[in-house]
Scaffold this active site. Structure first.
Site, short mmCIF file in Angstrom:
data_model
loop_
_atom_site.label_atom_id
_atom_site.label_comp_id
_atom_site.label_asym_id
_atom_site.label_seq_id
_atom_site.Cartn_x
_atom_site.Cartn_y
_atom_site.Cartn_z
N LYS A 1 -8.03 -6.67 -3.87
CA LYS A 1 -8.04 -7.95 -4.59
C LYS A 1 -6.76 -8.74 -4.36
CE LYS A 1 -8.60 -5.74 -8.50
NZ LYS A 1 -8.79 -4.37 -7.97
N THR A 2 -5.62 -8.06 -4.46
CA THR A 2 -4.35 -8.76 -4.31
C THR A 2 -4.13 -9.18 -2.85
OG1 THR A 2 -3.49 -7.49 -6.17
CG2 THR A 2 -1.87 -8.62 -4.79
N HIS B 1 -6.75 -2.43 -14.16
CA HIS B 1 -8.08 -2.52 -14.75
C HIS B 1 -8.02 -3.01 -16.19
CE1 HIS B 1 -12.21 -1.54 -15.54
NE2 HIS B 1 -11.89 -0.61 -16.41
N ASP C 1 -7.51 -0.96 -5.85
CA ASP C 1 -7.24 -0.64 -4.44
C ASP C 1 -8.30 -1.13 -3.45
OD1 ASP C 1 -4.75 0.39 -4.66
OD2 ASP C 1 -5.36 2.50 -4.68
#
Ligand code: GDP
Ligand code: MG
Length: 389
Positions: A13-14, A73, A10
Site C-alpha cells: 500500500k505504501t 491494520h 505488506d
C-alpha cells in the site's frame, strides 16, 4: 475526492502510494512523496483516538485526489469507524504472491459498511510471479471476494503491476504504465461523492423555545442540504413524527430565505408547540430519513491511553449514546448468531460488531456515526451498519 490504499499488511500500500505520486509528479500532477515520508505517518489524535495516517494529494487530468495511507491494520480500522479521514473510494492492494489475506477481507467488509460504493483493485508484486495462471487465479478470487462483500465483482477494474518497479523507475510495462492505468481506472470507475449541499435537508435540534406572537423556533446546525423558507419539513425522533411548514429561517438575528449545510439556524415551525420539540430530534426534508430504536453497528472501543475504559465490558453494557445532538441510554448486545455471546468480553482497544438497543428512537441511517460515553469519559466510537427496527 478522497481515496485511500487499503489491504493486508505488506501487500504494498505504501509503496503504491509513493509510486502514484512519482508517476503523477512526472506529469506535473503531484509532488513526489517518498516511501519513508509516507510510512512515518505522524501520530494523530482524531477525536481523542490515536490514529496514524499519511495524506498525499495529486491531480489527474480530471480530478483532484486526497489520498490516505495508514501504517497499521488498527489504524485503518479506527480511521474507517471514526471517519477521521473520510474515504469516498479506495484502492484495494493485494499481493499476487499471497492472494487475499484476512486483512484484505476485513478491509473490504469495513469499506462496505462505512458506505464506500466502489473500489479499484491493484494486484501488486507481479514481478515475483512467472506463472500467468497464478494471476488469473488472483483475478478470479478477487472478483468473487468483491461480490461476496456486495461490490460489483464483475465490473470492478483490476490492474496488475508492480508498485516497486514503478517507484524504482524500471520495467515500465509492469511499473509506471500500470500505475498510470490504475489512476485512469480511479478516474473512470470511482464515483464523485455527492456534495453536502446536494443531499436532502437535515438539521439536528439543539434547543427549542417559544417566541410570543410568532410561534416555536427550533435551533440547531444544518448537517446537510439546504433549508428554504416555506418548505414542508418533518420532525422525527424521541417518539415523535410530524410534518409542518418551515415558516421562517433566522440566522444571527436576521430573517433569511435559506440556510445551508454548516449554518446554525433557527427554524420557525408552523403550529408546533414548544413541548413537541426536544434536543436530539431532527428537522428534515419529508420522508428522507427514518428513526430507529435498534441498529447494528461497528464500534471501536477506546483504549485506556485514549481516555477509554481500563476494563472490558460484556453484553448488555449500558453507556450513553450520542448521535448528532441526541443523548440516549443504549444497551449493547452481540448479534444473535454470535457464539458464546453471554461470556464474550470486549477489551479496550478492540473493535466489535454490536447491536444498539436504544431507550428512544433517533433518526439514523447506515453510515451515521455516534460516540459512547460513561459520564464525562468517551469510551467508544461507532458507525451504524444496518437498521434493525
Ligand atoms: P504495506 O504494508 O501494504 O504498506 O506494504 P509496503 O508498501 O510497505 O511494502 C511491503 C514490502 O513489499 C516492502 O518491502 C516493499 O518493498 C515490497 N514491495 C512493494 N511492492 C512491491 C512490488 O511490486 N514487488 C516486490 N517485489 N516487492 C514489493
Ligand atoms: Mg504501509
Amino acid at each position: 475526492m478522497n481515496i485511500g490504499t487499503i489491504g493486508h499488511v505488506d501487500h504494498g500500500k505504501t509503496t503504491l502510494t509513493a509510486a502514484i505520486t512519482k508517476v503523477l509528479a512526472e506529469r506535473g500532477g503531484a509532488k513526489f512523496t517518498d516511501y519513508n515520508q509516507i510510512d512515518k505517518a505522524p501520530e494523530e489524535k482524531a477525536r481523542g483516538i490515536t490514529i496514524n495516517s499519511s495524506h498525499v494529494e495529486y491531480e489527474t487530468d480530471t480530478r483532484h485526489y486526497g489520498h490516505i495511507d495508514c501504517p497499521g491494520h488498527a489504524d485503518y480500522i479506527k480511521n474507517m469507524i471514526t471517519g477521521a479521514a473520510q474515504m469516498d473510494g479506495a484502492i484495494i492492494v493485494v499481493s499476487a504472491t499471497d492472494g487475499q489475506m484476512p486483512q484484505t477481507r476485513e478491509h473490504l467488509l469495513l469499506a462496505k459498511q462505512v458506505g464506500i460504493e466502489r473500489l479499484v483493485v491493484f494486484v501488486n508484486k507481479v514481478d515475483q510471479i512467472s506463472d500467468p495462471e497464478m494471476l488469473e487465479l488472483v483475478d478470479m478470487e478477487m472478483r468473487e471476494l468483491l461480490t461476496t462483500y456486495e461490490f460489483d465483482g464483475d465490473n470492478t477494474p483490476i490492474i496488475m503491476g508492480s508498485a516497486l518497479a514503478a517507484l524504482e523507475g524500471r520495467d515500465n510495462e509492469i511499473g509506471a504504465s500500470k500505475v498510470a492505468e490504475l489512476v485512469k481506472a480511479c478516474d473512470e470507475w470511482l464515483n464523485l461523492p455527492p456534495r453536502d449541499l446536494e443531499k436532502p435537508f437535515c438539521m439536528a435540534i439543539e434547543d427549542a423555545f417559544s417566541i410570543s406572537g410568532r410561534g416555536t423556533v427550533a435551533t440547531g446546525k444544518v448537517h446537510r442540504g439546504t433549508a428554504v423558507k416555506g418548505a414542508e419539513v418533518e420532525v422525527i425522533g424521541f417518539g415523535t413524527n410530524f410534518k409542518t411548514t418551515l415558516t421562517g429561517i433566522e440566522m444571527f438575528h436576521k430573517e433569511l430565505d435559506r440556510a445551508e449545510a454548516g449554518d446554525n439556524m433557527g427554524a420557525l415551525l408552523r403550529g408546533v408547540k414548544r413541548e413537541q420539540l426536544r434536543r436530539g430530534q431532527v428537522v428534515i426534508a419529508p420522508g428522507t430519513m427514518k428513526s430507529a430504536k435498534r441498529f447494528r453497528s461497528q464500534i471501536y472501543v477506546r483504549s485506556k491511553d485514549e481516555g477509554g475504559r481500563a476494563t472490558p465490558f460484556m453484553s448488555n453494557y449500558r453507556p450513553q449514546l450520542f448521535m448528532r445532538t441526541a443523548d440516549i441510554t443504549v444497551s449493547l448486545t452481540f448479534p444473535p448468531d454470535t457464539p458464546d455471546a453471554s461470556e464474550k468480553m470486549v477489551m479496550p482497544g478492540d473493535h466489535v460488531t454490536m447491536d444498539c438497543n436504544l431507550h428512544f428512537d433517533v433518526a439514523a441511517e447506515v453510515g451515521t456515526r455516534f460516540t459512547l460515553r460513561e459520564g464525562s469519559k468517551t469510551v467508544g466510537t461507532g458507525i451504524v451498519t444496518e437498521i434493525l427496527e
